[in-house]
Motif scaffolding. Structure first.
Motif, mmCIF file in Angstrom:
data_model
loop_
_atom_site.group_PDB
_atom_site.id
_atom_site.type_symbol
_atom_site.label_atom_id
_atom_site.label_comp_id
_atom_site.label_asym_id
_atom_site.label_seq_id
_atom_site.Cartn_x
_atom_site.Cartn_y
_atom_site.Cartn_z
ATOM 1 N N ARG A 65 0.813 -1.213 0.000
ATOM 2 C CA ARG A 65 0.000 0.000 0.000
ATOM 3 C C ARG A 65 0.848 1.266 0.000
ATOM 4 N N SER A 66 1.922 1.288 0.766
ATOM 5 C CA SER A 66 2.759 2.489 0.859
ATOM 6 C C SER A 66 3.475 2.788 -0.457
ATOM 7 N N ASP A 67 3.870 1.740 -1.184
ATOM 8 C CA ASP A 67 4.499 1.956 -2.489
ATOM 9 C C ASP A 67 3.496 2.533 -3.486
ATOM 10 N N ALA A 68 2.251 2.040 -3.403
ATOM 11 C CA ALA A 68 1.209 2.569 -4.284
ATOM 12 C C ALA A 68 0.945 4.036 -3.988
ATOM 13 N N LEU A 69 0.873 4.380 -2.713
ATOM 14 C CA LEU A 69 0.635 5.776 -2.336
ATOM 15 C C LEU A 69 1.811 6.654 -2.745
ATOM 16 N N ALA A 70 3.030 6.161 -2.549
ATOM 17 C CA ALA A 70 4.212 6.933 -2.951
ATOM 18 C C ALA A 70 4.192 7.209 -4.449
ATOM 19 N N ALA A 71 3.759 6.224 -5.241
ATOM 20 C CA ALA A 71 3.701 6.418 -6.692
ATOM 21 C C ALA A 71 2.684 7.484 -7.064
ATOM 22 N N LEU A 72 1.569 7.541 -6.330
ATOM 23 C CA LEU A 72 0.545 8.550 -6.626
ATOM 24 C C LEU A 72 1.030 9.963 -6.326
ATOM 25 N N MET A 73 2.007 10.098 -5.430
ATOM 26 C CA MET A 73 2.539 11.419 -5.088
ATOM 27 C C MET A 73 3.532 11.936 -6.121
ATOM 28 N N GLY A 74 3.968 11.080 -7.024
ATOM 29 C CA GLY A 74 4.989 11.463 -7.995
ATOM 30 C C GLY A 74 4.616 12.702 -8.782
ATOM 31 N N GLY A 75 5.540 13.658 -8.862
ATOM 32 C CA GLY A 75 5.319 14.884 -9.619
ATOM 33 C C GLY A 75 4.541 15.949 -8.871
ATOM 34 N N LEU A 76 4.118 15.654 -7.640
ATOM 35 C CA LEU A 76 3.358 16.614 -6.853
ATOM 36 C C LEU A 76 4.197 17.099 -5.666
ATOM 37 N N ARG A 77 3.615 17.944 -4.838
ATOM 38 C CA ARG A 77 4.303 18.496 -3.668
ATOM 39 C C ARG A 77 3.691 17.867 -2.416
#
Length: 462
Positions: free
Chosen positions: A99-111
């Protein structure tokens, strides 16, 4: 494939999709255009909310629920290795993503703003999500609890800010690379994963080291564990401390209770700001100050963010008023660690005046009860009367000799009026026999004790 969906997650399957953390990630992926599917142990309002977004939700866990063309299987640390869908993923060679890897991927390119700490993460994350939305900044967010309606724990926004709750329990917060990180407090908890405070500090130092270059750690100046962490990371990351301590960078001058609200005055960058926090309790007021400091670190004008924080009116299970019948208010509290229990009971005492406080407490996890049972009992001494249920096991197997009696004995030793209740079904009648007009009834704990609130209200109405 819609922009913003990591390639490996364009057709994800979530095991335990109805959980607070898992459902939020599933929702954001669905809003970004992914073909999301998953399974959960039982039907829920969250499952229905996901279905309304086009997500396929199966009830029960079975190998056939996993589609052969799934791009990945998303799991949390609570999923056991013998889960049939996990076994099927191994047979098919489908990648398994935490789950944490999925969430980290969703943050990509954002602040990203990542909110960590032993207590207060959900509330502080929610305060930021609500106030930044109030300012029209359209943040994305992933929270460990619903703001109001089922499924309101996450959102894909059009802005460039992503606010996320960062879970230290299994060290999964090491996966994130925030521009701003908040550490509210540092205490020993999650005893199945951490053997000592040294391990806790090591884990939080690793989290702080993940802050991107030029980023900021916002951290409490009041709590002993947070001050020690500040000392340990000194010189490695820019820190902004907040709190009532005289040396705090964002100094709290006053917190004045006003019924179920608080008026808070702070000094930030030499500017004195007074604003309203629309939930009771000093701990929630300090959470709001952490949110203010984090937003300012990200470049949001503090003079605009401060009044916007008043738009936050609570999150489910965080001193949430479930209803009032016959002059008795029933309130739901997620508190399950002694510090949280004490903070919520003190907040209720300040708001209640002379009213009696009756607690229905359900301990959460055998390991936590083994380590902190005495402190839980001490916290219950702040109530006028308590009913204590059996331990809610969640993901754990029983530990021989560890029962609710540890808490009950400690509470009685501290002078508390406590009743053991082996059968949860007896609680509504017991509370109805105890509660009088003007009393406050708190259902407290991280398990299914929350289900008792409506049943108590129903029994009070008869």
């Amino acid at each position: 494939m819609a922009p913003g969906i990591p390639t490996a997650m364009d057709r994800p399957h979530f095991i335990g999709i109805g959980g607070a953390g898992m459902s939020g990630i599933a929702k954001i992926l669905a809003q970004r255009g992914a073909a999301v599917a998953g399974s959960d142990a039982k039907e829920s309002a969250t499952a229905d909310a996901l279905r309304a977004l086009g997500v396929t939700v199966h009830i029960g866990h079975a190998a056939e629920h996993l589609a052969d063309d799934a791009s990945c299987v998303v799991v949390s640390s609570a999923i056991r290795q013998d889960n049939p869908e996990l076994a099927r993923a191994a047979e098919l060679g489908i990648p398994v993503v935490h789950r944490s890897d999925a969430l980290a991927a969703l943050m990509g390119g954002l602040r990203p703003i990542a909110v960590a700490g032993t207590h207060g993460k959900t509330t502080t994350t929610s305060m930021l999500a609500v106030s930044l939305t109030e300012l029209g900044l359209k943040p994305s967010y992933a929270i460990g609890g619903d703001l109001d309606a089922p499924g309101s724990n996450a959102l894909h926004g059009d802005g460039d800010i992503f606010v996320a709750e960062a879970d230290e329990s299994d060290r999964s917060f090491h996966k994130y690379a925030p521009e701003v990180a908040i550490v509210l407090n540092v205490e020993l908890d999650h005893h199945a994963n951490y053997a000592s405070m040294d391990e806790i500090y090591e884990s939080f130092v690793t989290f702080a080291d993940r802050i991107v270059e030029g980023g900021t750690l916002v951290i409490s100046a009041d709590q002993d564990g947070a001050r020690e962490l500040t000392r340990q990371v000194a010189g490695t990351v820019r820190t902004v401390t907040y709190g009532e301590a005289e040396d705090a960078d964002v100094r709290v001058l006053s917190i004045v209770a006003q019924g179920l609200k608080s008026q808070v005055t702070v000094v930030l960058d030499g500017q004195e700001l007074t604003f309203t926090v629309s939930v009771p309790g000093r701990h929630y007021a300090l959470n709001a100050v952490a949110a203010l400091a984090a937003g300012a670190a990200l470049g949001v004008p503090a003079a605009e963010l401060a009044p916007a924080l008043a738009a936050y009116t609570g999150v489910k299970r965080r001193l949430q008023l479930k209803g009032e019948v016959a002059g008795v208010q029933v309130i739901d509290s997620y508190a399950h660690h002694p510090t949280e229990m004490t903070a919520d009971l003190e907040a209720m005492r300040a708001a209640a005046g002379d009213a009696r406080i009756v607690v229905v407490y359900q301990p959460h996890l055998f390991s936590r009860t083994q380590e902190l049972g005495k402190e839980m009992g001490d916290a219950l001494a702040l109530a006028d009367a308590s009913l204590v249920l059996h331990i809610y096991p969640a993901r754990e197997d029983p530990i021989p000799g560890i029962t609710s009696e540890l808490i009950i004995e400690a509470a009685r030793a501290a002078g508390a009026e406590v009743t053991a209740v082996p059968d949860k079904g007896e609680v509504p009648s017991l509370v109805a026999g105890m509660a009088k007009p003007g009393d406050l009834v708190l259902t407290m704990g991280a398990g299914d004790v929350t289900d008792l609130g409506p049943l108590i209200l129903d029994r009070l109405s008869k």
